[in-house]
Scaffold this motif. Structure first.
Motif, PDB file in Angstrom:
ATOM      1  N   ARG A  59       0.831  -1.201   0.000  1.00 19.95           N
ATOM      2  CA  ARG A  59       0.000   0.000   0.000  1.00 19.95           C
ATOM      3  C   ARG A  59       0.875   1.265   0.000  1.00 19.95           C
ATOM      4  NH1 ARG A  59      -3.621  -0.410   5.199  1.00 19.95           N
ATOM      5  NH2 ARG A  59      -3.646  -2.584   4.538  1.00 19.95           N
ATOM      6  N   LEU A  60       2.067   1.165   0.587  1.00 17.23           N
ATOM      7  CA  LEU A  60       3.007   2.292   0.568  1.00 17.23           C
ATOM      8  C   LEU A  60       3.424   2.592  -0.868  1.00 17.23           C
ATOM      9  CD1 LEU A  60       4.965   4.322   1.922  1.00 17.23           C
ATOM     10  CD2 LEU A  60       6.611   2.442   2.109  1.00 17.23           C
ATOM     11  N   VAL A  61       3.669   1.548  -1.655  1.00 13.67           N
ATOM     12  CA  VAL A  61       4.058   1.725  -3.058  1.00 13.67           C
ATOM     13  C   VAL A  61       2.951   2.434  -3.833  1.00 13.67           C
ATOM     14  CG1 VAL A  61       4.670   0.545  -5.202  1.00 13.67           C
ATOM     15  CG2 VAL A  61       5.550  -0.301  -3.016  1.00 13.67           C
ATOM     16  N   ILE A  62       1.697   2.013  -3.616  1.00 13.71           N
ATOM     17  CA  ILE A  62       0.568   2.642  -4.313  1.00 13.71           C
ATOM     18  C   ILE A  62       0.479   4.114  -3.961  1.00 13.71           C
ATOM     19  CG2 ILE A  62      -1.948   2.687  -4.506  1.00 13.71           C
ATOM     20  CD1 ILE A  62      -1.966  -0.323  -4.149  1.00 13.71           C
ATOM     21  N   LYS A  63       0.665   4.427  -2.676  1.00 13.36           N
ATOM     22  CA  LYS A  63       0.592   5.820  -2.223  1.00 13.36           C
ATOM     23  C   LYS A  63       1.677   6.663  -2.885  1.00 13.36           C
ATOM     24  CE  LYS A  63       0.709   8.690   1.939  1.00 13.36           C
ATOM     25  NZ  LYS A  63       0.833   8.704   3.429  1.00 13.36           N
ATOM     26  N   ILE A  64       2.898   6.150  -2.935  1.00 15.18           N
ATOM     27  CA  ILE A  64       3.997   6.901  -3.546  1.00 15.18           C
ATOM     28  C   ILE A  64       3.792   7.020  -5.054  1.00 15.18           C
ATOM     29  CG2 ILE A  64       6.481   6.864  -4.035  1.00 15.18           C
ATOM     30  CD1 ILE A  64       6.907   5.560  -1.315  1.00 15.18           C
ATOM     31  N   ALA A  65       3.323   5.946  -5.690  1.00 14.63           N
ATOM     32  CA  ALA A  65       3.113   5.950  -7.143  1.00 14.63           C
ATOM     33  C   ALA A  65       2.090   7.007  -7.547  1.00 14.63           C
ATOM     34  CB  ALA A  65       2.673   4.576  -7.623  1.00 14.63           C
ATOM     35  N   ARG A  66       1.086   7.244  -6.695  1.00 19.26           N
ATOM     36  CA  ARG A  66       0.061   8.248  -7.013  1.00 19.26           C
ATOM     37  C   ARG A  66       0.677   9.638  -7.154  1.00 19.26           C
ATOM     38  NH1 ARG A  66      -3.978   5.979  -2.675  1.00 19.26           N
ATOM     39  NH2 ARG A  66      -5.169   4.456  -3.892  1.00 19.26           N
ATOM     40  N   SER A  67       1.734   9.911  -6.410  1.00 20.16           N
ATOM     41  CA  SER A  67       2.346  11.240  -6.472  1.00 20.16           C
ATOM     42  C   SER A  67       3.076  11.474  -7.791  1.00 20.16           C
ATOM     43  CB  SER A  67       3.317  11.430  -5.293  1.00 20.16           C
ATOM     44  OG  SER A  67       4.421  10.549  -5.395  1.00 20.16           O
ATOM     45  N   TYR A  68       3.235  10.419  -8.605  1.00 24.47           N
ATOM     46  CA  TYR A  68       3.886  10.551  -9.909  1.00 24.47           C
ATOM     47  C   TYR A  68       2.880  10.394 -11.051  1.00 24.47           C
ATOM     48  CZ  TYR A  68       8.275  10.133  -7.359  1.00 24.47           C
ATOM     49  OH  TYR A  68       9.312  10.331  -6.487  1.00 24.47           O
ATOM     50  N   SER A  69       1.596  10.547 -10.742  1.00 23.11           N
ATOM     51  CA  SER A  69       0.563  10.336 -11.757  1.00 23.11           C
ATOM     52  C   SER A  69       0.478  11.473 -12.760  1.00 23.11           C
ATOM     53  CB  SER A  69      -0.805  10.146 -11.075  1.00 23.11           C
ATOM     54  OG  SER A  69      -1.130  11.294 -10.295  1.00 23.11           O
ATOM     55  N   GLY A  70       1.151  12.605 -12.494  1.00 19.85           N
ATOM     56  CA  GLY A  70       1.063  13.748 -13.385  1.00 19.85           C
ATOM     57  C   GLY A  70       1.943  13.669 -14.611  1.00 19.85           C
ATOM     58  N   TYR A  71       2.637  12.552 -14.810  1.00 24.38           N
ATOM     59  CA  TYR A  71       3.557  12.448 -15.944  1.00 24.38           C
ATOM     60  C   TYR A  71       2.978  11.652 -17.113  1.00 24.38           C
ATOM     61  CZ  TYR A  71       6.752  14.171 -12.413  1.00 24.38           C
ATOM     62  OH  TYR A  71       7.342  14.935 -11.431  1.00 24.38           O
ATOM     63  N   GLY A  72       1.689  11.307 -17.029  1.00 24.86           N
ATOM     64  CA  GLY A  72       1.024  10.650 -18.146  1.00 24.86           C
ATOM     65  C   GLY A  72       1.372   9.194 -18.337  1.00 24.86           C
ATOM     66  N   LEU A  73       1.936   8.535 -17.319  1.00 29.59           N
ATOM     67  CA  LEU A  73       2.294   7.119 -17.418  1.00 29.59           C
ATOM     68  C   LEU A  73       1.252   6.270 -16.715  1.00 29.59           C
ATOM     69  CD1 LEU A  73       6.110   7.457 -16.649  1.00 29.59           C
ATOM     70  CD2 LEU A  73       5.037   7.183 -18.884  1.00 29.59           C
ATOM     71  N   ASN A  74       1.127   5.013 -17.142  1.00 31.60           N
ATOM     72  CA  ASN A  74       0.146   4.116 -16.538  1.00 31.60           C
ATOM     73  C   ASN A  74       0.433   3.907 -15.056  1.00 31.60           C
ATOM     74  OD1 ASN A  74      -1.245   3.672 -18.944  1.00 31.60           O
ATOM     75  ND2 ASN A  74       0.126   2.017 -19.545  1.00 31.60           N
ATOM     76  N   GLN A  75      -0.618   4.019 -14.239  1.00 35.67           N
ATOM     77  CA  GLN A  75      -0.450   3.859 -12.804  1.00 35.67           C
ATOM     78  C   GLN A  75       0.031   2.456 -12.458  1.00 35.67           C
ATOM     79  OE1 GLN A  75      -0.881   6.561 -11.117  1.00 35.67           O
ATOM     80  NE2 GLN A  75      -0.495   5.823  -9.060  1.00 35.67           N
ATOM     81  N   ALA A  76      -0.445   1.464 -13.197  1.00 40.16           N
ATOM     82  CA  ALA A  76      -0.028   0.085 -12.934  1.00 40.16           C
ATOM     83  C   ALA A  76       1.469  -0.087 -13.173  1.00 40.16           C
ATOM     84  CB  ALA A  76      -0.810  -0.889 -13.818  1.00 40.16           C
ATOM     85  N   ASP A  77       1.991   0.585 -14.201  1.00 42.84           N
ATOM     86  CA  ASP A  77       3.424   0.513 -14.476  1.00 42.84           C
ATOM     87  C   ASP A  77       4.229   1.171 -13.366  1.00 42.84           C
ATOM     88  OD1 ASP A  77       3.145  -0.873 -16.814  1.00 42.84           O
ATOM     89  OD2 ASP A  77       3.197   0.885 -18.108  1.00 42.84           O
ATOM     90  N   LEU A  78       3.733   2.310 -12.878  1.00 44.00           N
ATOM     91  CA  LEU A  78       4.421   3.013 -11.794  1.00 44.00           C
ATOM     92  C   LEU A  78       4.464   2.147 -10.539  1.00 44.00           C
ATOM     93  CD1 LEU A  78       2.892   6.592 -12.229  1.00 44.00           C
ATOM     94  CD2 LEU A  78       5.199   5.873 -12.819  1.00 44.00           C
TER      95      LEU A  78
END
Length: 281
Positions: A59-78
């Motif tokens: 769940r920590l990974v998901i939380k951190i990955a959300r903060s990089y959602s502004g770069y137009g990349l797939n959330q699953a990949d992040l």
């Protein structure tokens, strides 16, 4: 915890919502439980302990990955890249240091995601130095408003991040997708002129240099073609799918699903193939 261990570490786009629900259902470890598991891994190489440590921090990974959602990349990949960072953190975690895994893992998760963003986001081509990468990942949060940066703000950000003021300007233009007047001049500072028109002239357009450059490019392409032919079929297919597909490159998890292996294995094959190509060329 046993049911949680069946959750894949490479979520697919189709089942990403389900993946998030499953991750949120995994109970968090107490500090005592975490230290006991870490000791088992550190002292006995207990792989089940490693899996429990990884699962409890997804769940920590998901939380951190959300903060990089502004770069137009797939959330699953992040998230997938972040999970790789988490696994590296768990492998290196030393319980004798007296810190919680969450504090130690954040660095590795962010580093892996940032490396993925840098490799895949087209606007980051300007971010070649460590300072420029820092600018790339901090500019948005440092802006006080959504309005264009003023000269004072540009100077402040450039000084804090140890980059050139021109780097701050260019990165903001790239973020905003703005077109710039060819004869733009900063109204706040008449002495400093930023003129894109000045960069239109090609000072290296000497015909001899162009011929040498084209021949060099042709030789490099020929060497690359020969090198690719010399690696094994699976490695060649992965490289072509990831880097040489002009229509749409495939992600790690797409290739993992297609070839029936883990995303981490695809990543390893890719890195080994790139190293071999480099040595052959």
């Amino acid at each position: 915890m046993n049911n949680a261990l069946t959750i894949p570490l490479s979520p697919s786009l189709d089942s990403f919502d389900l993946y998030q629900q499953q991750v949120q259902a995994i109970p968090l470890l107490t500090e005592h439980e975490e230290m006991n598991l870490a000791k088992k891994l550190h002292e006995e190489n207990d792989l089940n302990a490693a899996r429990q440590l990884i699962m409890s921090h997804l769940r920590l990974v998901i939380k951190i990955a959300r903060s990089y959602s502004g770069y137009g990349l797939n959330q699953a990949d992040l998230v997938q890249e972040g999970n790789i960072g988490l696994m590296k953190a768990v492998k290196r975690f030393d319980p004798s240091r007296g810190v919680r895994l969450v504090s130690f893992a954040m660095y590795w998760i962010k580093a892996e995601i940032q490396e993925f963003v840098v490799r895949n986001w087209r606007l980051v081509k300007t971010a070649t130095t460590k300072a420029q990468r820092k600018l790339f990942f901090n500019l948005r949060s440092m802006k006080k408003t959504l309005q264009p940066l003023k000269q004072e703000e540009i100077k402040e950000i450039a000084k804090e991040l140890n980059v050139k003021e021109s780097d701050v300007k260019e990165m903001e233009y790239r973020f905003n997708g703005n077109e710039i007047a060819l004869d733009y001049q900063d109204e706040d500072n008449e002495d400093e002129v930023f003129r894109p028109i000045s960069y239109l002239q090609d000072e290296n357009a000497d015909p001899v240099k162009q011929l040498i450059s084209k021949e060099s490019e042709s030789n490099n392409l020929s060497a690359l073609s020969n090198a690719i032919k010399s690696i094994d079929e699976r490695s060649r297919y992965i490289l072509e799918s990831r880097w040489l597909n002009e229509e749409k490159s495939k992600t790690l998890h797409e290739l993992a699903d297609e070839l029936g292996v883990s995303a981490e294995r695809i990543r390893q094959i890719e890195q080994n193939a790139l190293k071999k190509l480099k040595s052959l060329m």
